[in-house]
Design a protein around this motif. Structure first.
Motif, PDB file in Angstrom:
ATOM      1  N   TRP A   9       3.764  15.282 -10.309  1.00 18.04           N
ATOM      2  CA  TRP A   9       2.595  15.151  -9.449  1.00 18.04           C
ATOM      3  C   TRP A   9       1.360  15.761 -10.110  1.00 18.04           C
ATOM      4  N   GLY A  10       0.268  15.036 -10.042  1.00 20.57           N
ATOM      5  CA  GLY A  10      -0.971  15.584 -10.581  1.00 20.57           C
ATOM      6  C   GLY A  10      -1.437  14.850 -11.826  1.00 20.57           C
ATOM      7  N   MET A  11      -0.506  14.198 -12.502  1.00 19.24           N
ATOM      8  CA  MET A  11      -0.907  13.501 -13.730  1.00 19.24           C
ATOM      9  C   MET A  11      -1.669  12.220 -13.416  1.00 19.24           C
ATOM     10  N   ASP A  12      -2.526  11.829 -14.357  1.00 23.32           N
ATOM     11  CA  ASP A  12      -3.262  10.579 -14.202  1.00 23.32           C
ATOM     12  C   ASP A  12      -2.338   9.443 -14.609  1.00 23.32           C
ATOM     13  N   LEU A  13      -2.377   8.342 -13.859  1.00 20.32           N
ATOM     14  CA  LEU A  13      -1.504   7.227 -14.205  1.00 20.32           C
ATOM     15  C   LEU A  13      -2.117   6.405 -15.328  1.00 20.32           C
ATOM     16  N   ILE A  65       4.383   8.270  -7.638  1.00 24.74           N
ATOM     17  CA  ILE A  65       4.922   9.190  -8.654  1.00 24.74           C
ATOM     18  C   ILE A  65       6.438   9.328  -8.513  1.00 24.74           C
ATOM     19  N   GLU A  66       6.885   9.400  -7.253  1.00 23.24           N
ATOM     20  CA  GLU A  66       8.333   9.510  -7.036  1.00 23.24           C
ATOM     21  C   GLU A  66       9.071   8.288  -7.558  1.00 23.24           C
ATOM     22  N   ILE A  67       8.516   7.124  -7.239  1.00 28.63           N
ATOM     23  CA  ILE A  67       9.150   5.884  -7.712  1.00 28.63           C
ATOM     24  C   ILE A  67       9.203   5.862  -9.236  1.00 28.63           C
ATOM     25  N   LEU A  68       8.082   6.223  -9.837  1.00 24.62           N
ATOM     26  CA  LEU A  68       8.015   6.172 -11.298  1.00 24.62           C
ATOM     27  C   LEU A  68       8.970   7.185 -11.931  1.00 24.62           C
ATOM     28  N   GLN A  69       8.974   8.373 -11.332  1.00 22.57           N
ATOM     29  CA  GLN A  69       9.805   9.438 -11.883  1.00 22.57           C
ATOM     30  C   GLN A  69      11.289   9.075 -11.838  1.00 22.57           C
ATOM     31  N   ASN A  70      11.688   8.445 -10.723  1.00 24.08           N
ATOM     32  CA  ASN A  70      13.101   8.094 -10.562  1.00 24.08           C
ATOM     33  C   ASN A  70      13.474   6.770 -11.216  1.00 24.08           C
ATOM     34  N   SER A  71      12.485   6.080 -11.798  1.00 21.89           N
ATOM     35  CA  SER A  71      12.779   4.757 -12.351  1.00 21.89           C
ATOM     36  C   SER A  71      13.654   4.867 -13.593  1.00 21.89           C
ATOM     37  N   LYS A  72      14.490   3.841 -13.796  1.00 15.50           N
ATOM     38  CA  LYS A  72      15.326   3.777 -15.009  1.00 15.50           C
ATOM     39  C   LYS A  72      14.438   3.828 -16.247  1.00 15.50           C
ATOM     40  N   ARG A  85       0.850  -1.199   0.000  1.00 14.95           N
ATOM     41  CA  ARG A  85       0.000   0.000   0.000  1.00 14.95           C
ATOM     42  C   ARG A  85       0.878   1.239   0.000  1.00 14.95           C
ATOM     43  N   LEU A  86       0.652   2.117  -0.921  1.00 15.06           N
ATOM     44  CA  LEU A  86       1.417   3.365  -0.916  1.00 15.06           C
ATOM     45  C   LEU A  86       0.599   4.489  -1.530  1.00 15.06           C
ATOM     46  N   THR A  87       0.991   5.717  -1.193  1.00 23.20           N
ATOM     47  CA  THR A  87       0.215   6.846  -1.688  1.00 23.20           C
ATOM     48  C   THR A  87       0.572   7.117  -3.145  1.00 23.20           C
ATOM     49  N   TYR A  88      -0.318   7.789  -3.800  1.00 25.68           N
ATOM     50  CA  TYR A  88      -0.085   8.240  -5.170  1.00 25.68           C
ATOM     51  C   TYR A  88       1.224   9.030  -5.238  1.00 25.68           C
ATOM     52  N   THR A  89       1.433   9.901  -4.244  1.00 23.81           N
ATOM     53  CA  THR A  89       2.623  10.749  -4.233  1.00 23.81           C
ATOM     54  C   THR A  89       3.893   9.904  -4.211  1.00 23.81           C
TER      55      THR A  89
END
Ligand code: ATP
Ligand code: MN
Length: 483
Positions: A350-354, A329-336, A322-326
């Motif tokens: 932050w703010g975009m729809d996944l 987003i950080e995980i996704l943004q920093n992903s390779k 379980r994790l927050t949207y925020t």
């Protein structure tokens, strides 16, 4: 003489030896003029009928073709062959319905491998195939388990309307329901728009996109309720996960906050998957062999790391992350993956729809586990979700599954009238139209929560199938409503 379904007879096994029995079914194959494989849909397994052709008229033998239906009477014996425990030494055969061998050639009833596309084109025949038969029995088992789960947990099953007048739910594009004669000129109002006050219901109506708002009404009197019915969305998106008509399960609970909502979603999913594993062993064995074989034919990066049964077991025995949207987003943004620009839709912040690709990255590559994302930006979620104290996120949750992406969407609902009103104004949701929904917040409002589970997405997951059209009897999708 005893009448058996093939499932019951095969489950009796050697206990049935020497019994005189009657079975009915469809011929899957007839080889050596001697062995009939008969299936009646009760199980994926066939019963072998042994025919001493010397004792039968050529006329009858000629009619024992693939797909023909018949009734057979005979004695159960231990099988000489290795493929089965028992078989029936047939004394009498009655052909119920013949099958024309020439016409059979072009059908999927012909016993060989057919593509899923071909199965869809012959949806009236596909119930007789191993793959679709197995999927339908698993689907049935899941539906039953869903009812059982809610029943055992004190939920009241309520039916919400299929035709609704509430056009502000924002869940998806709607199909209009009208009784106007479309060949004639439609009545118009002063603004020149169609005047629905002259239509059957005296207002604009549509097929429901969700029973949630009405389920909330029921929960405000009954406590814990759920709906389970057809849902319609005129989404013009031809994906492998969207249907225009699908079945949705929507529990709604008074006095539940978002954590309790997440607990319920996780517990229910585990319960129904465990139920299917226990009650559909043969079908799931067949489907998992199919899935596992299919994986080996895929390019490495598209393969599932787990076999189907491993994947199901994994879901049962591990807590969903379980994790927050925020945080997501950080995980996704920093992903390779993002940095190498491998997402079709790059992470803009932050703010975009996944998108589905982002959800699946989190589930399949990052966590390798089902994930529940919560506390989404208010701007990308519906008006009825409860606003957090930060003023910018809402108590929304999405349950994300491997191979599927979103399987459940839910939230804690906004129970405060003033906050709800402000939101409705902001989003232009008609207060007049939803007067009854607002009323719930005027007379004994309580914190409450609920979610929607798409049945077909669950069946896709459990059966290891890739296209949602293959897990519903008669799929409805853009430009397609055959059968
Ligand atoms: P998605 O983002 O995948 O289009 P959604 O957010 O529009 O889904 P919700 O409105 O949250 O979906 O609906 C609840 C659940 O219903 C979803 O989690 C999904 O399981 C299922 N669902 C939604 N739309 C469809 C559809 N067109 N066909 C099949 N199932 C659907
Ligand atoms: Mn959703």
């Amino acid at each position: 003489m005893l009448n058996y379904t093939i499932k019951d007879l095969l489950n009796k096994g050697k206990e049935a030896v020497l019994q005189e029995v009657c079975v009915q079914g469809w011929v899957r194959s007839f080889r050596s003029n001697r062995f009939i494989a008969l299936n009646d849909g009760s199980t994926i397994r066939n019963i072998q009928l042994v025919v001493d052709f010397e004792n039968f008229d050529a006329e009858i033998l000629d009619k024992i073709n693939t797909a023909a239906s018949l009734k057979a009477i005979g004695e159960v014996i231990e099988s000489q062959g290795s493929g089965q425990e028992i078989e029936i030494q047939v004394q009498k055969i009655e052909i119920l319905g013949e099958s024309n061998p020439d016409e059979l050639q072009s059908t999927i009833l012909q016993p060989k491998a057919h593509s899923l596309e071909k199965l869809r084109e012959q949806a009236h025949h596909r119930f007789r195939t191993n793959t679709f038969g197995a999927i339908m029995r698993v689907r049935n088992s899941l539906m039953f388990a869903i009812h059982k789960y809610f029943n055992e947990n004190g939920f009241v099953y309520v039916n919400t309307p299929i035709i609704t007048g509430s056009d502000a739910e924002g869940a998806g594009e709607m199909f209009t329901v009208t009784n106007f004669d479309l060949e004639k000129d439609l009545p118009k109002n002063e603004e020149g728009n169609v005047d629905f006050s002259e239509d059957f219901f005296g207002r604009h109506t549509n097929l429901t996109v969700s029973g949630q708002l009405e389920a909330e009404v029921a929960a405000m009197g009954l406590g814990k309720v759920y709906t389970f019915g057809p849902t319609f969305r005129a989404e013009n998106s031809n994906t492998t996960r969207h249907l225009a008509e699908f079945w949705m399960i929507e529990p709604e609970m008074a006095f539940y906050n978002l954590d309790m909502n997440m607990d319920l979603a996780e517990d229910m999913l585990k319960y129904v998957i465990a139920y299917a594993i226990e009650n559909c062993p043969d079908d799931l064995k067949f489907l998992s062999d199919r899935f596992d074989k299919e994986q080996t034919q895929k390019p490495q990066n598209e393969r599932s790391e787990l076999l189907l049964m491993e994947r199901l077991e994994y879901v049962l025995h591990n807590n969903f992350v379980r994790l927050t949207y925020t945080e997501a987003i950080e995980i996704l943004q920093n992903s390779k993956h993002n940095q190498k620009k491998k997402f079709k839709y790059p992470i803009e912040g932050w703010g975009m729809d996944l998108q589905s690709e982002h959800e699946r990255y989190l589930v399949e590559k990052h966590f390798k586990s089902p994930v529940i994302l919560f506390d989404y930006p208010a701007k990308i979620k519906a008006f009825y979700m409860r606003l957090n104290d930060d003023g910018k996120t809402v108590r929304a949750m999405d349950v994300l599954f491997p191979g599927i992406g979103e399987i459940i969407g839910g939230s804690q609902r906004e129970e405060r009238l003033d906050v709800l009103d402000e939101k409705m104004d902001q989003l232009g949701v008609s207060k007049e139209n939803l007067w009854w929904y607002r009323d719930l917040r005027k007379f004994g409002t309580v914190p409450h929560s609920g979610f929607g589970l798409g049945l077909e997405r669950l069946v896709l997951f459990v059966c290891g199938m890739g296209n949602i059209r293959d897990v519903i009897p008669f799929p409805r999708t853009p430009k397609s409503a055959e059968f």
